[in-house]
Design a protein around this motif. Structure first.
Motif, mmCIF file in Angstrom:
data_model
loop_
_atom_site.group_PDB
_atom_site.id
_atom_site.type_symbol
_atom_site.label_atom_id
_atom_site.label_comp_id
_atom_site.label_asym_id
_atom_site.label_seq_id
_atom_site.Cartn_x
_atom_site.Cartn_y
_atom_site.Cartn_z
ATOM 1 N N VAL A 25 0.816 -1.221 0.000
ATOM 2 C CA VAL A 25 0.000 0.000 0.000
ATOM 3 C C VAL A 25 0.846 1.267 0.000
ATOM 4 N N PHE A 26 1.738 1.385 0.945
ATOM 5 C CA PHE A 26 2.480 2.634 1.135
ATOM 6 C C PHE A 26 3.785 2.623 0.352
ATOM 7 N N ARG A 27 3.654 2.431 -0.954
ATOM 8 C CA ARG A 27 4.785 2.374 -1.878
ATOM 9 C C ARG A 27 5.302 3.776 -2.147
ATOM 10 N N ASN A 38 -6.678 6.794 -9.061
ATOM 11 C CA ASN A 38 -5.788 5.935 -9.839
ATOM 12 C C ASN A 38 -6.014 4.445 -9.605
ATOM 13 N N GLY A 39 -6.882 4.103 -8.693
ATOM 14 C CA GLY A 39 -7.089 2.695 -8.357
ATOM 15 C C GLY A 39 -7.835 1.948 -9.447
ATOM 16 N N ARG A 40 -7.538 0.662 -9.555
ATOM 17 C CA ARG A 40 -8.208 -0.213 -10.513
ATOM 18 C C ARG A 40 -8.630 -1.488 -9.817
ATOM 19 N N ILE A 41 -9.829 -1.939 -10.126
ATOM 20 C CA ILE A 41 -10.324 -3.192 -9.568
ATOM 21 C C ILE A 41 -10.384 -4.217 -10.698
ATOM 22 N N ILE A 42 -9.782 -5.386 -10.454
ATOM 23 C CA ILE A 42 -9.776 -6.458 -11.452
ATOM 24 C C ILE A 42 -10.455 -7.675 -10.825
ATOM 25 N N LEU A 43 -11.627 -8.017 -11.362
ATOM 26 C CA LEU A 43 -12.417 -9.107 -10.794
ATOM 27 C C LEU A 43 -12.308 -10.414 -11.581
ATOM 28 N N GLY A 95 -7.448 -13.939 7.238
ATOM 29 C CA GLY A 95 -6.547 -13.631 6.130
ATOM 30 C C GLY A 95 -7.287 -12.930 5.001
ATOM 31 N N LEU A 96 -8.494 -13.399 4.708
ATOM 32 C CA LEU A 96 -9.330 -12.770 3.685
ATOM 33 C C LEU A 96 -9.639 -11.324 4.062
ATOM 34 N N LEU A 97 -9.985 -11.095 5.316
ATOM 35 C CA LEU A 97 -10.309 -9.731 5.759
ATOM 36 C C LEU A 97 -9.095 -8.804 5.689
ATOM 37 N N PHE A 98 -7.928 -9.309 6.097
ATOM 38 C CA PHE A 98 -6.714 -8.491 6.023
ATOM 39 C C PHE A 98 -6.369 -8.196 4.566
ATOM 40 N N SER A 99 -6.505 -9.188 3.710
ATOM 41 C CA SER A 99 -6.257 -8.994 2.286
ATOM 42 C C SER A 99 -7.247 -7.997 1.693
ATOM 43 N N LEU A 100 -8.501 -8.089 2.092
ATOM 44 C CA LEU A 100 -9.522 -7.152 1.618
ATOM 45 C C LEU A 100 -9.184 -5.722 2.049
ATOM 46 N N LEU A 101 -8.677 -5.569 3.260
ATOM 47 C CA LEU A 101 -8.239 -4.250 3.725
ATOM 48 C C LEU A 101 -7.123 -3.708 2.835
ATOM 49 N N ILE A 102 -6.150 -4.552 2.536
ATOM 50 C CA ILE A 102 -5.037 -4.133 1.681
ATOM 51 C C ILE A 102 -5.546 -3.736 0.294
ATOM 52 N N GLU A 103 -6.415 -4.565 -0.279
ATOM 53 C CA GLU A 103 -6.941 -4.275 -1.616
ATOM 54 C C GLU A 103 -7.738 -2.974 -1.618
ATOM 55 N N ALA A 104 -8.516 -2.742 -0.577
ATOM 56 C CA ALA A 104 -9.290 -1.496 -0.476
ATOM 57 C C ALA A 104 -8.361 -0.289 -0.361
ATOM 58 N N LEU A 105 -7.311 -0.414 0.432
ATOM 59 C CA LEU A 105 -6.348 0.690 0.574
ATOM 60 C C LEU A 105 -5.592 0.935 -0.724
ATOM 61 N N GLN A 106 -5.260 -0.141 -1.445
ATOM 62 C CA GLN A 106 -4.596 0.029 -2.745
ATOM 63 C C GLN A 106 -5.497 0.794 -3.711
ATOM 64 N N TYR A 107 -6.769 0.476 -3.688
ATOM 65 C CA TYR A 107 -7.710 1.191 -4.551
ATOM 66 C C TYR A 107 -7.831 2.650 -4.119
ATOM 67 N N LEU A 108 -8.015 2.844 -2.822
ATOM 68 C CA LEU A 108 -8.195 4.188 -2.277
ATOM 69 C C LEU A 108 -7.014 5.101 -2.603
ATOM 70 N N PHE A 109 -5.805 4.583 -2.407
ATOM 71 C CA PHE A 109 -4.605 5.393 -2.612
ATOM 72 C C PHE A 109 -4.023 5.249 -4.019
ATOM 73 N N GLY A 110 -4.579 4.350 -4.829
ATOM 74 C CA GLY A 110 -4.095 4.170 -6.195
ATOM 75 C C GLY A 110 -2.676 3.643 -6.255
ATOM 76 N N THR A 111 -2.315 2.783 -5.314
ATOM 77 C CA THR A 111 -0.934 2.288 -5.259
ATOM 78 C C THR A 111 -0.791 0.853 -5.755
ATOM 79 N N GLY A 112 -1.803 0.336 -6.385
ATOM 80 C CA GLY A 112 -1.735 -1.021 -6.918
ATOM 81 C C GLY A 112 -3.086 -1.407 -7.470
ATOM 82 N N PHE A 113 -3.139 -2.590 -8.045
ATOM 83 C CA PHE A 113 -4.395 -3.105 -8.552
ATOM 84 C C PHE A 113 -5.093 -3.881 -7.454
#
Length: 147
Positions: A25-27, A38-43, A95-113
């Motif tokens: 997240v904090f890249r 800048n965030g992107r969601i890939i389903l 683990g799923l919840l922690f991963s979901l938090l990371i994915e949400a933060l990546q989207y929010l901050f646009g630091t990853g997919f």
């Protein structure tokens, strides 16, 4: 000695959390100026991995695929070792919840997919980590009973 192990485990777990959040997240691209821009969601499940395999990029595939699993093994190990979770299914859910938090933060901050792949692989990693601790505990019990 047991208290020392628990404290040491918790300190190492906190360091692990900081490292995982720094990597995911904090890249260096992290900024508050472009929230949700800048965030992107890939389903589509494993689309990016299949593309890497088609292009013959084995190192990138292995690094990303295996890395998404391996980075969450310590998460599951810690939850099981500390007795925070007793059942592997609950460990995987955490683990799923922690991963979901990371994915949400990546989207929010646009630091990853934000990818569905990551949720699946990270959850698997937490489950494997928890399973390793459960297996080790079982082996220790068997060894102790034989002595």
């Amino acid at each position: 000695m047991k208290k020392f192990r628990r404290v040491t485990s918790t300190v190492l777990f906190l360091v692990y959390l900081v490292v995982v959040l720094r990597i995911t997240v904090f890249r260096s691209t992290f900024t508050l100026q472009h929230l949700c821009q800048n965030g992107r969601i890939i389903l589509t499940l494993f689309e990016g991995y299949i593309d890497l395999l088609r292009r013959g990029e084995w190192f990138a595939f292995t690094y990303l695929f295996v890395g998404n699993i391996v980075w969450f093994v310590p998460f599951g190990m810690y939850l099981q070792y500390m007795g925070i979770t007793k059942k592997l299914l609950y460990t995987a859910f955490c683990g799923l919840l922690f991963s979901l938090l990371i994915e949400a933060l990546q989207y929010l901050f646009g630091t990853g997919f934000s990818e569905l792949d990551d949720l699946v692989l990270n959850t698997l990693g937490a489950w494997i980590g928890g399973g390793l601790v459960k297996m080790a505990a079982g082996w220790n019990r068997k060894r102790t009973m034989k002595s």
